[in-house]
Design an enzyme around this catalytic site. Structure first.
Site, mmCIF file in Angstrom:
data_model
loop_
_atom_site.group_PDB
_atom_site.id
_atom_site.type_symbol
_atom_site.label_atom_id
_atom_site.label_comp_id
_atom_site.label_asym_id
_atom_site.label_seq_id
_atom_site.Cartn_x
_atom_site.Cartn_y
_atom_site.Cartn_z
ATOM 1 N N SER A 134 37.586 34.847 44.019
ATOM 2 C CA SER A 134 37.415 34.777 42.567
ATOM 3 C C SER A 134 36.408 33.705 42.182
ATOM 4 O O SER A 134 36.630 32.512 42.431
ATOM 5 C CB SER A 134 38.757 34.496 41.890
ATOM 6 O OG SER A 134 38.561 34.278 40.501
ATOM 7 N N HIS A 181 35.682 38.683 43.250
ATOM 8 C CA HIS A 181 36.574 38.977 42.132
ATOM 9 C C HIS A 181 36.027 38.317 40.872
ATOM 10 O O HIS A 181 35.704 37.123 40.871
ATOM 11 C CB HIS A 181 37.983 38.441 42.440
ATOM 12 C CG HIS A 181 39.011 38.825 41.437
ATOM 13 N ND1 HIS A 181 39.676 40.025 41.476
ATOM 14 C CD2 HIS A 181 39.499 38.149 40.362
ATOM 15 C CE1 HIS A 181 40.549 40.079 40.469
ATOM 16 N NE2 HIS A 181 40.452 38.949 39.774
ATOM 17 N N ASP A 228 36.903 37.686 36.908
ATOM 18 C CA ASP A 228 37.929 37.695 35.863
ATOM 19 C C ASP A 228 37.270 37.726 34.495
ATOM 20 O O ASP A 228 36.556 36.794 34.115
ATOM 21 C CB ASP A 228 38.810 36.450 35.978
ATOM 22 C CG ASP A 228 39.741 36.516 37.177
ATOM 23 O OD1 ASP A 228 40.513 37.474 37.260
ATOM 24 O OD2 ASP A 228 39.687 35.605 38.027
ATOM 25 N N MET A 235 37.851 37.733 30.536
ATOM 26 C CA MET A 235 38.843 37.382 29.523
ATOM 27 C C MET A 235 38.164 37.306 28.162
ATOM 28 O O MET A 235 37.035 36.814 28.049
ATOM 29 C CB MET A 235 39.482 36.024 29.847
ATOM 30 C CG MET A 235 39.996 35.894 31.265
ATOM 31 S SD MET A 235 40.721 34.260 31.560
ATOM 32 C CE MET A 235 40.769 34.251 33.362
ATOM 33 N N HIS A 237 38.399 42.389 37.062
ATOM 34 C CA HIS A 237 39.727 42.400 36.437
ATOM 35 C C HIS A 237 39.550 42.188 34.942
ATOM 36 O O HIS A 237 39.148 41.100 34.497
ATOM 37 C CB HIS A 237 40.574 41.284 37.064
ATOM 38 C CG HIS A 237 41.919 41.112 36.445
ATOM 39 N ND1 HIS A 237 42.708 40.000 36.705
ATOM 40 C CD2 HIS A 237 42.639 41.880 35.588
ATOM 41 C CE1 HIS A 237 43.833 40.105 36.030
ATOM 42 N NE2 HIS A 237 43.810 41.231 35.340
ATOM 43 N N MET A 284 40.907 41.474 31.586
ATOM 44 C CA MET A 284 42.001 40.918 30.785
ATOM 45 C C MET A 284 41.527 40.894 29.336
ATOM 46 O O MET A 284 41.284 39.828 28.748
ATOM 47 C CB MET A 284 42.363 39.517 31.281
ATOM 48 C CG MET A 284 43.034 39.518 32.633
ATOM 49 S SD MET A 284 43.222 37.860 33.342
ATOM 50 C CE MET A 284 41.654 37.751 34.233
ATOM 51 N N MET A 295 50.185 40.319 39.128
ATOM 52 C CA MET A 295 49.841 38.941 38.776
ATOM 53 C C MET A 295 50.966 38.008 39.233
ATOM 54 O O MET A 295 52.130 38.210 38.877
ATOM 55 C CB MET A 295 49.629 38.805 37.269
ATOM 56 C CG MET A 295 48.396 39.528 36.737
ATOM 57 S SD MET A 295 46.849 38.975 37.522
ATOM 58 C CE MET A 295 46.826 37.229 37.067
ATOM 59 N N GLY A 350 45.059 33.988 32.687
ATOM 60 C CA GLY A 350 44.299 33.221 31.706
ATOM 61 C C GLY A 350 43.596 32.010 32.270
ATOM 62 O O GLY A 350 42.543 31.620 31.780
ATOM 63 N N GLY A 391 44.020 28.003 39.006
ATOM 64 C CA GLY A 391 44.670 26.786 39.479
ATOM 65 C C GLY A 391 46.156 26.697 39.218
ATOM 66 O O GLY A 391 46.757 25.645 39.435
ATOM 67 N N ASP A 441 47.228 38.176 42.677
ATOM 68 C CA ASP A 441 46.282 37.224 42.098
ATOM 69 C C ASP A 441 47.072 36.123 41.406
ATOM 70 O O ASP A 441 47.871 36.395 40.512
ATOM 71 C CB ASP A 441 45.377 37.942 41.094
ATOM 72 C CG ASP A 441 44.324 37.036 40.478
ATOM 73 O OD1 ASP A 441 44.272 35.842 40.828
ATOM 74 O OD2 ASP A 441 43.553 37.527 39.634
ATOM 75 N N GLY A 442 46.838 34.869 41.850
ATOM 76 C CA GLY A 442 47.468 33.735 41.199
ATOM 77 C C GLY A 442 48.183 32.831 42.177
ATOM 78 O O GLY A 442 49.184 33.234 42.771
ATOM 79 N N GLY A 443 47.652 31.641 42.390
ATOM 80 C CA GLY A 443 48.300 30.686 43.283
ATOM 81 C C GLY A 443 48.266 31.083 44.738
ATOM 82 O O GLY A 443 49.110 30.631 45.523
#
Length: 220
Positions: free
Chosen positions: A9, A34, A36, A38, A67, A69, A138, A143, A146, A176-178
């Site tokens: 990402s 990736h 993102d 938004m 992605h 969003m 997710m 949004g 980190g 996706d996420g952490g």
């Protein structure tokens, strides 16, 4: 493991040196990039548009994993695919015509993904499995980059894996996420095969190459 797809990402990349950072990630062995997107409405942040996808396409030949969003994604999927997106994922939440949107993505030559936020149950996508190529679970609230991995998302990954086996479907599960060297194996064991990583790659203390290596070797 050979069945792991790493999608780097660029949300955590240094945009002052974007071409160099992408080149380093590509040399380190990431599979996809990736992006993102938004809009400040669907999620509380504003990031990138089709011009960034076009820029990444000029920089790299890697598949571009976009992605969305955003509100009313059906208005924008064609622009992102024309800019170079190979994979486009849209949220099930707040999109009443989601089936049509997924069909449109496929008709334009890209792979279609459906996304679930942490608060959305797996059953929300059961009717969409025939028209998706991948499912993005997710593992943080979308949004911001980190954030910490939400362990409560793991049973949902397992549930979706079981749904795909019952269908049956060749769709893959993306998370996706952490995602880092500690959480990737957890999601892998639950059934995920595509892993989006931002800070674990671009902000790794030893650099991008070390970040990618740590993810590649996380599952024995």
């Amino acid at each position: 493991m050979d069945d792991i797809i790493l999608s780097a990402s660029i949300l955590s990349a240094d945009f002052a040196h974007l071409a160099d950072e992408i080149a380093q990630a590509e040399a380190a062995g990431v599979d996809w990039l990736h992006i993102d997107v938004m809009d400040g409405h669907f999620v509380p942040n504003i990031t990138m548009g089709p011009f960034i996808v076009e820029t990444c396409r000029r920089i790299s030949s890697l598949p571009l994993d976009v992605h969305l969003m955003i509100e009313k994604p059906e208005r924008y999927v064609e622009a992102f695919i024309r800019a170079g997106a190979n994979y486009v994922s849209v949220h099930v939440e707040g999109n009443p015509n989601i089936h049509r949107t997924l069909q449109t993505i496929r008709s334009l030559g890209a792979k279609a993904g459906i996304v679930l936020n942490p608060g959305t149950p797996a059953c929300a996508i059961s009717a969409l499995l025939p028209v998706v190529d991948f499912i993005l679970v997710m593992t943080v609230n979308p949004g911001y980059s980190g954030q910490s991995f939400l362990a409560e998302s793991v049973p949902k990954i397992s549930e979706i894996k079981a749904m795909l086996e019952r269908h049956p479907s060749s769709a893959l599960i993306q998370v996706d996420g952490g995602i880092n060297a500690a959480t990737l194996p957890i999601a892998y064991q639950a059934g995920a095969r595509i892993f989006v990583a931002a800070t674990a790659i671009f902000n790794h203390p030893q650099g991008i190459q070390a970040g990618v290596k740590s993810l590649r070797t996380a599952v024995k």
